[in-house]
Write a protein that holds these residues in place. Structure first.
Motif, PDB file in Angstrom:
ATOM      1  N   TRP A  91       0.829  -1.207   0.000  1.00  0.00           N
ATOM      2  CA  TRP A  91       0.000   0.000   0.000  1.00  0.00           C
ATOM      3  C   TRP A  91       0.864   1.259   0.000  1.00  0.00           C
ATOM      4  O   TRP A  91       0.567   2.221  -0.723  1.00  0.00           O
ATOM      5  CB  TRP A  91      -0.923  -0.003   1.223  1.00  0.00           C
ATOM      6  CG  TRP A  91      -2.154  -0.832   1.041  1.00  0.00           C
ATOM      7  CD1 TRP A  91      -2.394  -2.072   1.565  1.00  0.00           C
ATOM      8  CD2 TRP A  91      -3.317  -0.503   0.275  1.00  0.00           C
ATOM      9  NE1 TRP A  91      -3.626  -2.537   1.177  1.00  0.00           N
ATOM     10  CE2 TRP A  91      -4.220  -1.594   0.387  1.00  0.00           C
ATOM     11  CE3 TRP A  91      -3.691   0.595  -0.492  1.00  0.00           C
ATOM     12  CZ2 TRP A  91      -5.460  -1.601  -0.234  1.00  0.00           C
ATOM     13  CZ3 TRP A  91      -4.940   0.587  -1.110  1.00  0.00           C
ATOM     14  CH2 TRP A  91      -5.797  -0.487  -0.991  1.00  0.00           C
ATOM     15  N   PHE A  92       1.926   1.266   0.771  1.00  0.00           N
ATOM     16  CA  PHE A  92       2.797   2.439   0.821  1.00  0.00           C
ATOM     17  C   PHE A  92       3.420   2.699  -0.548  1.00  0.00           C
ATOM     18  O   PHE A  92       3.507   3.850  -0.990  1.00  0.00           O
ATOM     19  CB  PHE A  92       3.900   2.228   1.862  1.00  0.00           C
ATOM     20  CG  PHE A  92       4.852   3.396   1.978  1.00  0.00           C
ATOM     21  CD1 PHE A  92       4.561   4.461   2.813  1.00  0.00           C
ATOM     22  CD2 PHE A  92       6.037   3.435   1.244  1.00  0.00           C
ATOM     23  CE1 PHE A  92       5.422   5.541   2.917  1.00  0.00           C
ATOM     24  CE2 PHE A  92       6.898   4.511   1.327  1.00  0.00           C
ATOM     25  CZ  PHE A  92       6.592   5.573   2.178  1.00  0.00           C
ATOM     26  N   HIS A  93       3.848   1.629  -1.204  1.00  0.00           N
ATOM     27  CA  HIS A  93       4.510   1.761  -2.501  1.00  0.00           C
ATOM     28  C   HIS A  93       3.567   2.341  -3.549  1.00  0.00           C
ATOM     29  O   HIS A  93       3.909   3.312  -4.226  1.00  0.00           O
ATOM     30  CB  HIS A  93       5.032   0.393  -2.957  1.00  0.00           C
ATOM     31  CG  HIS A  93       5.823   0.432  -4.223  1.00  0.00           C
ATOM     32  ND1 HIS A  93       7.038   1.060  -4.331  1.00  0.00           N
ATOM     33  CD2 HIS A  93       5.572  -0.074  -5.463  1.00  0.00           C
ATOM     34  CE1 HIS A  93       7.512   0.925  -5.556  1.00  0.00           C
ATOM     35  NE2 HIS A  93       6.632   0.254  -6.273  1.00  0.00           N
ATOM     36  N   ILE A  94       2.366   1.786  -3.664  1.00  0.00           N
ATOM     37  CA  ILE A  94       1.464   2.237  -4.722  1.00  0.00           C
ATOM     38  C   ILE A  94       0.864   3.600  -4.396  1.00  0.00           C
ATOM     39  O   ILE A  94       0.754   4.469  -5.274  1.00  0.00           O
ATOM     40  CB  ILE A  94       0.344   1.195  -4.986  1.00  0.00           C
ATOM     41  CG1 ILE A  94      -0.436   1.581  -6.253  1.00  0.00           C
ATOM     42  CG2 ILE A  94      -0.567   1.039  -3.790  1.00  0.00           C
ATOM     43  CD1 ILE A  94       0.412   1.631  -7.511  1.00  0.00           C
ATOM     44  N   ILE A  95       0.502   3.849  -3.130  1.00  0.00           N
ATOM     45  CA  ILE A  95      -0.025   5.168  -2.771  1.00  0.00           C
ATOM     46  C   ILE A  95       1.072   6.217  -2.911  1.00  0.00           C
ATOM     47  O   ILE A  95       0.821   7.349  -3.352  1.00  0.00           O
ATOM     48  CB  ILE A  95      -0.612   5.162  -1.343  1.00  0.00           C
ATOM     49  CG1 ILE A  95      -1.883   4.299  -1.307  1.00  0.00           C
ATOM     50  CG2 ILE A  95      -0.930   6.592  -0.884  1.00  0.00           C
ATOM     51  CD1 ILE A  95      -2.492   4.154   0.074  1.00  0.00           C
ATOM     52  N   GLY A  96       2.299   5.844  -2.571  1.00  0.00           N
ATOM     53  CA  GLY A  96       3.434   6.758  -2.731  1.00  0.00           C
ATOM     54  C   GLY A  96       3.644   7.141  -4.179  1.00  0.00           C
ATOM     55  O   GLY A  96       3.914   8.312  -4.496  1.00  0.00           O
ATOM     56  N   ILE A  97       3.506   6.178  -5.077  1.00  0.00           N
ATOM     57  CA  ILE A  97       3.669   6.458  -6.509  1.00  0.00           C
ATOM     58  C   ILE A  97       2.563   7.382  -7.000  1.00  0.00           C
ATOM     59  O   ILE A  97       2.805   8.331  -7.760  1.00  0.00           O
ATOM     60  CB  ILE A  97       3.692   5.147  -7.314  1.00  0.00           C
ATOM     61  CG1 ILE A  97       5.022   4.416  -7.084  1.00  0.00           C
ATOM     62  CG2 ILE A  97       3.485   5.406  -8.806  1.00  0.00           C
ATOM     63  CD1 ILE A  97       5.100   3.060  -7.739  1.00  0.00           C
TER      64      ILE A  97
END
Length: 432
Positions: free
Chosen positions: A215-221
């Motif tokens: 979740w952090f990776h995709i929301i961060g992107i």
């Protein structure tokens, strides 16, 4: 189903906001005057492939070129993995490409991991160069708190995204080894396998880490995507069209003004009828007098300082900084766009690019040597803005420096820049 629904809502909102911000940037760019850059498409495609895609102008500074190449290639290729993440998020699957790609999937994930580590390491080095080593070209009067913070935000974000990606894979790697649920054996993890021993052994904790990093990776992107229009990192998208629409004329070649050309033609031929009778401003006072290409360049500027670092005027201590010219142009354009959003397109704020942002001292410090144009890695041309603003000062305001006014008078009266009359030019050859 709940997580899928939440993901779709977040994805839709991010895409909508990004589209809205890009539309605003496009609107602002099109406030500039029209210019035709459609000639020689073959040469333009070749130039774009060489300069934007091939990074050919970066190699003049080898250390920065290699590090930037790692970030550039790594970030682009790793984002192919984002496609899988989005499909998994929408349909609730896990590593959806593992089955169809078979053994190739392991090679891809392994390559992504190596590239992710290179991106992370390069960004750390870039942070050190900016904040510890403090390279001179990252300083200057225009590099205020925001430009410095913007660069650091970008680098820190990329480090966090790559760290989350590798940590996610490390947890996935351990879950695969434990044969937990849907974590079937898939992929190759040459980097994250080294991180895996640092993670907890329990399946529950590993799942929490894997999902949290996912979740952090995709929301961060998605958040980074919406940060781009407000950041110097917008060059990720604009560098390619900016290079494609480069000025293919010889560097430093002045453009003729149609209104002046028409006057000359009318003087030579009384029967001449100009195609248009529109009265235009001589030169540039505000950003709306610039072309859309000049305004695109303002948004494309990476603030890398290569132009300023080779500017002879700046090197000798004069006020001019080509980077500041581009940053000021962008800041004024953003201000104008915000005024349109708040007050309508007919609003005037009694401000202009000249004087309120760029001083006359800066303009006349320029030697027009084209060093800044040659140095820019994405073919930005600050000199066009400088010379057009000079044109306004001379032709509209008649406020050129005294030395130039003397030269203009000599050209008009004597046919040469010097004060001697044409009849006296060869006096030096006479014997005493």
């Amino acid at each position: 189903m709940i997580s899928q629904f939440i993901f779709i809502i977040i994805l839709g909102a991010a895409v909508y906001l990004f589209g809205k911000n890009v539309a605003k940037v496009r609107r602002n760019i099109l406030l500039g005057k029209d210019t035709d850059r459609s000639d020689n498409p073959a040469e333009r495609w070749k130039l774009m492939a060489k300069v934007a895609l091939g990074q050919s102008k970066m190699v003049k500074r080898p250390t920065a070129a290699v590090l930037h190449l790692f970030v550039y290639v790594g970030f682009v290729i790793i984002n192919l993995e984002v496609l899988e993440i989005m499909i998994d998020g929408i349909f609730g699957s896990h590593r959806v490409f593992a089955g169809p790609l078979g053994g190739l999937y392991g090679l891809l994930i392994g390559s992504f991991e190596v590239l992710a580590f290179l991106v992370l390491a390069s960004c750390v080095i870039f942070l050190v160069r900016r904040n510890v080593v403090k390279l001179k070209r990252f300083t200057g009067t225009e590099m205020t708190a925001w430009p410095k913070s913007d660069a650091n935000y970008i680098l820190i974000t990329e480090i966090l995204l790559m760290a989350a990606f590798l940590t996610m894979n490390a947890a996935d790697y351990k879950l695969q080894a434990l044969h937990v649920g849907h974590y079937v054996t898939a992929g190759s993890f040459p980097v994250s396998a080294l991180i895996a021993p640092l993670l907890p052994a329990g399946a529950g904790a590993l799942e929490a880490i894997e999902r949290g990093c996912w979740w952090f990776h995709i929301i961060g992107i998605l958040a980074f995507l919406n940060y781009l229009p407000y950041s110097k990192h917008f060059h990720i998208l604009l560098a390619f069209p900016n290079v494609y629409y480069s000025n293919l004329n010889a560097k430093g070649k002045f453009s003729n003004m149609a209104s002046v050309t028409n006057e000359v033609k009318a003087m030579l031929d009384p029967s001449f009828v100009p195609e248009t009778t529109e009265v235009s401003r001589f030169g540039v006072k505000d950003v709306t007098d610039l072309t859309w290409k000049n305004l695109m360049e303002a948004y494309t500027c990476t603030e890398c300082g290569r132009c300023t670092s080779v500017c002879p005027a700046n090197i000798t201590g004069k006020l001019l900084s080509p980077r500041k010219i581009m940053m000021d142009t962008r800041d004024r354009l953003v201000e104008l766009g915000n005024n349109i959003d708040k007050h309508g397109k007919d609003h005037t704020d009694d401000k202009s690019l000249l004087d309120n942002y760029i001083t006359r001292e800066e303009l006349w410090a320029c030697t027009t040597c084209n060093a800044c144009v040659e140095a820019c890695p994405v073919n930005i041309n600050p000199l066009e803005i400088i010379t057009e603003m000079r044109r306004y000062v001379v032709m509209e305001e008649s406020q050129a420096p005294a030395s130039l006014n003397n030269m203009f008078g000599n050209m008009e009266n004597n046919g040469a820049p010097w004060k001697y009359s044409q009849a006296d030019r060869f006096n030096w050859a006479e014997k005493g």
